[in-house]
Design an enzyme around this catalytic site. Sequence first.
Site, short mmCIF file in Angstrom:
data_model
loop_
_atom_site.label_atom_id
_atom_site.label_comp_id
_atom_site.label_asym_id
_atom_site.label_seq_id
_atom_site.Cartn_x
_atom_site.Cartn_y
_atom_site.Cartn_z
N GLY A 162 4.63 1.38 -3.98
CA GLY A 162 4.54 1.01 -5.40
C GLY A 162 6.32 0.92 -6.53
O GLY A 162 6.87 0.15 -6.40
N PRO B 65 0.86 -1.33 0.51
CA PRO B 65 0.31 -0.06 0.01
C PRO B 65 0.32 1.03 0.06
O PRO B 65 0.70 1.88 -0.52
CB PRO B 65 -1.01 -0.01 1.00
N GLU C 80 7.90 6.76 -15.38
CA GLU C 80 8.67 7.48 -15.16
C GLU C 80 9.79 6.35 -14.54
O GLU C 80 11.30 6.69 -14.61
CB GLU C 80 8.61 8.44 -14.15
N GLU D 120 3.96 -3.08 -14.24
CA GLU D 120 5.90 -3.75 -14.04
C GLU D 120 6.63 -2.57 -14.89
O GLU D 120 7.79 -2.38 -15.02
CB GLU D 120 5.33 -4.17 -15.86
N THR E 195 6.15 1.99 -13.62
CA THR E 195 6.13 3.18 -14.70
C THR E 195 6.67 3.64 -15.58
O THR E 195 7.57 3.52 -15.74
CB THR E 195 5.29 4.54 -14.02
#
Length: 378
Positions: A130, A127, A366, A362, A364
Amino acid sequence: MKFSLSEDQQMVQDMARDFAKSRIEPIAMEFDKSHQFPQKLIKEMGELGLMGVNIPEEYGGAGFDTVSYSLAVMEIAKGCSSFAVTMSVNHLVCEIIRLYGSEENKKKYLVPLASGDHLGAFCLTEPQAGSDAQNQKTTAKLDGDDYILNGKKAFITNGTYSDVFIVTAVTSAKDAPKKEISAFLVEKDAEGLILGQPEHKMGQCASNTIEVTLENVRVPVSNMLAGTNGFKVMMNGLNSGRIGIASLCCGLASSALDEALSYAKDRQAFGKPLNRLPVIQDKIAEMGTLLEASKLMTLNAAYVKDSGSNYVKSASMAKYFAAENCLKIVDQALQIHGGNGYISEYKIEKLYRDARITSIYEGTSEIQKIVIARQMTK
């Protein structure tokens, strides 16, 4: 450089295309609306070797190369990206076990995963963690011959239906000078493994995504992968997975382009078919060019991986380029449909929703640029 496919590669592509057209496309819209996981069809894919395309035959796979795998994912994604992401994540799990699992692990877990008898999930995201994967809070503490895992994982693809989970957890003490992360194989019936309800997603609705909670889950030491080098396990798994997602993007974008071409041929405006209008031809030319470039970058990344060379940069470039241009192609395909593209009875509306996640999961876009730049400047 040779651009033609080998006989094996062509055979895999044809087989995946036939399955997508005959078994997936006819029911894709229905499964999207019902948010139903296509468990029976995933089993059929396994029987065809599609759940372990590039895993050696001795470990239950089909024994083909990464290029063949990429071609297969493209075709399956053209039928429906929900099927392709299920397939891609299972391959990611297989790849990690192939690289880092003991021979016992491979026989027990890899063989049924690669043959399609079982399904796997990769539990990295949390949570609060990421893109910042190092910020994970799940812990694993040694207790005799077991590790005890506690924590929570988010956005876990295949979770409800998985037989084995690769779970990353912090194994170092809180006051340790360096954070150590390890990866563990956790079986679905492990006591304390709690599977959440499926997420109600914007797109790729036929794929299964859940939250996974671990409450004092005991895992034998033998199920640890690569010791305390869990971060390496994560990154190498993601590097491989990015080729799968780039391939998915190509297949999804190809489907969107087909929808646009069909609609532009049939729809009339200003006294002629849309595809005879210069403004529409401009869009079609750009979409086709971006798609072709995405495919070439993706297959090149697969080729570099098969050659045994460092493919990190190639995989991230392919994933970044294919995902960003998938979004552009799907957007322009919907634009060609006009108001009809906004109506759910048209396939392009589903494709538009399905595409949005591709620049996020998988890694981002960025993050891909950070990886690419690091590879170029090291």
